[in-house]
Design an enzyme around this catalytic site. Structure first.
Site, PDB file in Angstrom:
ATOM      1  N   CYS A 124      16.020  47.734  20.507  1.00 34.60           N
ATOM      2  CA  CYS A 124      17.264  48.493  20.539  1.00 34.60           C
ATOM      3  C   CYS A 124      17.123  49.614  19.515  1.00 34.60           C
ATOM      4  CB  CYS A 124      18.462  47.595  20.239  1.00 34.60           C
ATOM      5  SG  CYS A 124      20.059  48.348  20.618  1.00 34.60           S
ATOM      6  N   CYS A 126      20.138  50.673  17.425  1.00 36.05           N
ATOM      7  CA  CYS A 126      21.274  50.803  16.514  1.00 36.05           C
ATOM      8  C   CYS A 126      20.863  50.704  15.050  1.00 36.05           C
ATOM      9  CB  CYS A 126      22.352  49.776  16.856  1.00 36.05           C
ATOM     10  SG  CYS A 126      21.798  48.058  16.814  1.00 36.05           S
ATOM     11  N   LYS A 200      25.555  40.498  27.579  1.00 33.51           N
ATOM     12  CA  LYS A 200      25.927  40.731  26.187  1.00 33.51           C
ATOM     13  C   LYS A 200      27.321  41.352  26.158  1.00 33.51           C
ATOM     14  CE  LYS A 200      24.429  43.136  21.973  1.00 33.51           C
ATOM     15  NZ  LYS A 200      23.389  44.009  21.388  1.00 33.51           N
ATOM     16  N   ARG A 210      26.178  43.460  11.773  1.00 34.66           N
ATOM     17  CA  ARG A 210      26.180  44.899  11.506  1.00 34.66           C
ATOM     18  C   ARG A 210      26.087  45.185  10.021  1.00 34.66           C
ATOM     19  NH1 ARG A 210      30.688  45.947  16.228  1.00 34.66           N
ATOM     20  NH2 ARG A 210      29.217  45.726  17.958  1.00 34.66           N
ATOM     21  N   ARG A 222      31.038  50.142  21.021  1.00 34.74           N
ATOM     22  CA  ARG A 222      30.020  49.988  22.063  1.00 34.74           C
ATOM     23  C   ARG A 222      30.598  49.415  23.355  1.00 34.74           C
ATOM     24  NH1 ARG A 222      26.426  47.613  17.304  1.00 34.74           N
ATOM     25  NH2 ARG A 222      25.734  49.591  16.433  1.00 34.74           N
ATOM     26  N   LYS A 253      25.036  36.266  25.179  1.00 36.23           N
ATOM     27  CA  LYS A 253      25.370  36.566  23.778  1.00 36.23           C
ATOM     28  C   LYS A 253      26.798  37.104  23.721  1.00 36.23           C
ATOM     29  CE  LYS A 253      23.883  39.480  19.908  1.00 36.23           C
ATOM     30  NZ  LYS A 253      22.986  40.585  19.493  1.00 36.23           N
ATOM     31  N   SER A 279      26.050  36.135  14.506  1.00 39.22           N
ATOM     32  CA  SER A 279      26.357  36.133  13.076  1.00 39.22           C
ATOM     33  C   SER A 279      27.764  35.655  12.764  1.00 39.22           C
ATOM     34  CB  SER A 279      26.147  37.542  12.514  1.00 39.22           C
ATOM     35  OG  SER A 279      26.988  38.485  13.180  1.00 39.22           O
TER      36      SER A 279
END
Length: 328
Positions: A124, A126, A200, A210, A222, A253, A279
């Site tokens: 990815c 990000c 996702k 993040r 997003r 996810k 997380s």
């Protein structure tokens, strides 16, 4: 009053620990887990993430010690994320496909030291872009998927050349699996597998990640490319598209808030299904345990059993090493 005589009394099979163990339907094993690792530049760095107690950012040398812990416990693989300083980021995330990039160097080093440990690289942008979005932006601040796919191919190739065993695209870019598969095959990396973040959701549970990866978008969110949390049938379209494009494995996810989707995906396809205990799911259990509201070990194990019982073949969890110690 004379007690009723019941032919079937489920409690008979629950009274003894040995009986419960004998009849237990779902089991956790170290081979069920993948361990995420946050990588940073430098040496001898093991820096705890404030919003994820017990999880650290690691320089490559420290990550090797964590990989050794994983191998010793029978964990089959690690999932790598690169965390860059702000000055190393740019508008397109070009550091992510540099041959001497952070993930690339870590992959080579891990494979040299632990050749049988699976190395999976999150694919990815990000963590690598200065705007925090998952790809190239157009003049209007929207993601340009075609330009992003071209860069994703470069990223995947650089990972494959560094010895990565599995590419795991997470950006929810339409056509990402096909683009990666074509690039890998054209470069004779046919044996590199693709684990797609096929399903996702745009979730509130990503906040601590993040923070850990310094990947929060600098504007907007997003939701334009991650799935709406209210949708179920849409997940089937995403699943079918990615499998049709050549995904070897698929992922749901987050995990705990989407157990119904894990079950749906498991019943819909014969491919390996992974789930990511993200997380926020990790951190909320820790916070409740620290406050004395929950027993940490029992609540974490119960959450992982639920994910596996729902149908996950493998679970990505920050608790992997600790859980393996509990299972001994």
């Amino acid at each position: 009053m004379k007690p009723h005589s019941l032919r079937h009394q489920p409690r008979r099979l629950r009274r003894q620990a040995a009986m419960r163990a004998l009849l237990r339907e779902t089991h956790l094993h170290p081979s069920d887990f993948l361990l995420p690792i946050f990588l940073v530049e430098g040496e001898a760095i093991r820096s705890e993430i404030a919003s994820m107690p017990g999880v650290f950012r690691h320089s490559i040398d420290s990550a090797l010690r964590l990989c050794s812990d994983a191998v010793d416990r029978g964990i089959p693989g690690v999932l790598l994320f690169g965390v860059l300083d702000a000055q190393a980021k740019d508008a397109v995330g070009s550091a992510s496909w540099a041959s001497e990039g952070l993930v690339q160097r870590a992959s080579r080093t891990i494979k040299e030291r632990f050749p049988n440990l699976l190395v999976i690289a999150d694919a990815c942008f990000c963590e690598y872009t200065d705007h925090g979005h998952c790809g190239v932006l157009d003049a209007h601040g929207d993601r340009d998927d075609n330009a992003t796919l071209e860069n994703l191919q470069q990223q995947a190739l650089s990972y494959a050349e560094a010895g990565v065993d599995v590419i795991a695209p997470s950006g929810m870019v339409d056509g990402m699996v096909l683009a990666i598969r074509e690039a890998l095959d054209a470069a004779r990396h046919e044996n590199v597998a693709v684990l797609s973040y096929a399903i996702k959701y745009a979730s509130a549970f990503y906040g601590p990640f993040r923070d850990a990866a310094d990947s929060a978008p600098s504007f907007g969110d997003r939701r334009a490319y991650q799935m709406d949390s209210a949708n179920r049938r849409e997940a089937f379209r995403e699943l079918d598209l990615d499998l049709g494009e050549g995904a070897d494995m698929v992922m749901v996810k987050p995990a705990m808030a989407y157990l119904d989707l894990i079950r749906d995906v498991r019943e819909r396809c014969d491919f390996p299904v992974f789930a990511y205990q993200v997380s926020g799911e990790y951190s909320m259990l820790r916070a409740a345990a620290q406050a004395g509201y929950l027993d940490l070990q029992n609540s974490v194990l119960e959450s992982l059993l639920a994910i596996k019982r729902a149908g996950a073949d493998g679970i990505i969890t920050y608790s992997a090493v600790e859980v393996c110690d509990w299972l001994r």
